[in-house]
Design a protein around this motif. Structure first.
Motif, PDB file in Angstrom:
ATOM      1  N   UNK A   2      35.008  56.557  52.962  1.00 50.46           N
ATOM      2  CA  UNK A   2      34.043  55.600  53.471  1.00 50.46           C
ATOM      3  C   UNK A   2      33.559  55.933  54.863  1.00 50.46           C
ATOM      4  N   UNK A   3      32.403  55.367  55.190  1.00 52.91           N
ATOM      5  CA  UNK A   3      31.835  55.509  56.532  1.00 52.91           C
ATOM      6  C   UNK A   3      31.581  54.121  57.096  1.00 52.91           C
ATOM      7  N   UNK A   4      32.220  53.810  58.185  1.00 54.20           N
ATOM      8  CA  UNK A   4      32.053  52.511  58.823  1.00 54.20           C
ATOM      9  C   UNK A   4      30.919  52.597  59.837  1.00 54.20           C
ATOM     10  N   UNK A   5      29.943  51.716  59.681  1.00 54.04           N
ATOM     11  CA  UNK A   5      28.738  51.735  60.498  1.00 54.04           C
ATOM     12  C   UNK A   5      28.701  50.534  61.442  1.00 54.04           C
ATOM     13  N   UNK A   6      27.924  50.674  62.478  1.00 50.62           N
ATOM     14  CA  UNK A   6      27.670  49.542  63.365  1.00 50.62           C
ATOM     15  C   UNK A   6      26.966  48.431  62.596  1.00 50.62           C
ATOM     16  N   UNK A   7      27.336  47.190  62.891  1.00 50.45           N
ATOM     17  CA  UNK A   7      26.661  46.056  62.258  1.00 50.45           C
ATOM     18  C   UNK A   7      25.169  46.088  62.527  1.00 50.45           C
ATOM     19  N   UNK A   8      24.780  46.631  63.684  1.00 53.72           N
ATOM     20  CA  UNK A   8      23.363  46.700  64.042  1.00 53.72           C
ATOM     21  C   UNK A   8      22.605  47.710  63.193  1.00 53.72           C
ATOM     22  N   UNK A   9      23.323  48.617  62.526  1.00 51.09           N
ATOM     23  CA  UNK A   9      22.678  49.666  61.736  1.00 51.09           C
ATOM     24  C   UNK A   9      22.722  49.399  60.240  1.00 51.09           C
TER      25      UNK A   9
END
Length: 273
Positions: A2-9
């Motif tokens: 998995x890849x955890x992304x910024x909530x803004x992205x």
């Protein structure tokens, strides 16, 4: 992986999938449902079997890393596409911007420390609070009433600390990265964010607010950033072994069954965007 992304992205679909998985886990009866995570945090916030597992000890970061992974895997059981997002509070500092938008975490509480009034977790019908340190039955927030969010310079000053932790391995430790991140030393990061959000986030039952997991995902991201600079190996975790009432590197993190050592290198399981 998995890849955890910024909530803004996050895309609109990613936000929708994440919220839906949280609600499905909340609605699940028995087992490791959402309230299990709330109850577990409340239990392990304190001393268990003469150890501090989750807070005020070196295992603060490994315990929460495994805790986040358990939650993420529970969400993936409903939708394998879901990865935990993180809230980069040093960059996203608004009460109405990411992640506190109407399509993700929702907004502030009413009247200073009242129920959240917007978004998918507003009101007891949408997000019932059933395991709590108080009698509240709906999610509460009190953003901006207590303190301020950490800044980029606060983060950078801590990332340059090469030592993970020092004796007495508690909130009284006068050096080391862990206690500065957790909140025992200035500039603290973790505790300031809990207080700034307020409401349930400022209580022992803070996981009642899903923003808890976005906050701790960012803490985990910062630990990963520190590890990238200083090393992912077991030798970077202190204490190494044979310290009474402290979770050593090869000891088990209750209640998960994982050792500290098994949590240290996450790169084969997930990465951060």
């Amino acid at each position: 992986m998995g890849t955890r992304k910024s909530a803004a992205a996050l895309t609109a679909t990613e936000k929708s999938n994440f919220v839906a998985a949280l609600k499905a886990l909340k609605a699940q009866a028995g087992g490791r449902n959402y309230d299990w995570f709330v109850r577990t945090h409340m239990t392990y916030f304190n001393v268990v079997n003469n150890h501090r597992y989750a807070h005020m000890s070196p295992s603060f970061l490994p315990w929460h890393r495994q805790y986040l992974l358990e939650l993420e895997n529970a969400l993936k059981a409903f939708n394998p596409a879901v990865d935990l997002p993180y809230w980069n509070w040093a960059a996203n500092r608004s009460t109405t911007g990411a992640p506190f938008t109407s399509d993700l975490m929702g907004g502030n509480g009413s009247g200073g420390n009242g129920p959240v009034v917007s978004g998918p977790f507003a009101g007891s019908a949408n997000w019932p609070i059933t395991v709590s340190a108080t009698s509240s039955t709906s999610l509460r927030r009190a953003m901006t009433l207590r303190g301020s969010l950490p800044t980029t310079s606060d983060v950078d000053s801590i990332m340059g600390t090469s030592t993970y932790d020092v004796a007495p391995w508690s909130s009284a430790s006068s050096g080391g990265m862990r206690n500065r991140v957790e909140g025992g030393l200035t500039p603290a990061l973790h505790g300031r964010v809990h207080n700034w959000v307020g409401g349930h986030m400022a209580q022992v039952d803070s996981p009642n607010d899903p923003a808890f997991f976005l906050h701790h995902c960012n803490i985990d991201r910062l630990w990963s950033r520190w590890q990238t600079s200083w090393g992912f190996g077991a030798s970077r975790y202190q204490p190494g072994g044979n310290v009474a009432n402290v979770v050593d590197v090869n000891e088990v993190l209750e209640p998960f069954g994982a050792t500290v050592a098994s949590t240290l290198d996450h790169r084969g399981i997930y990465t951060y965007a």
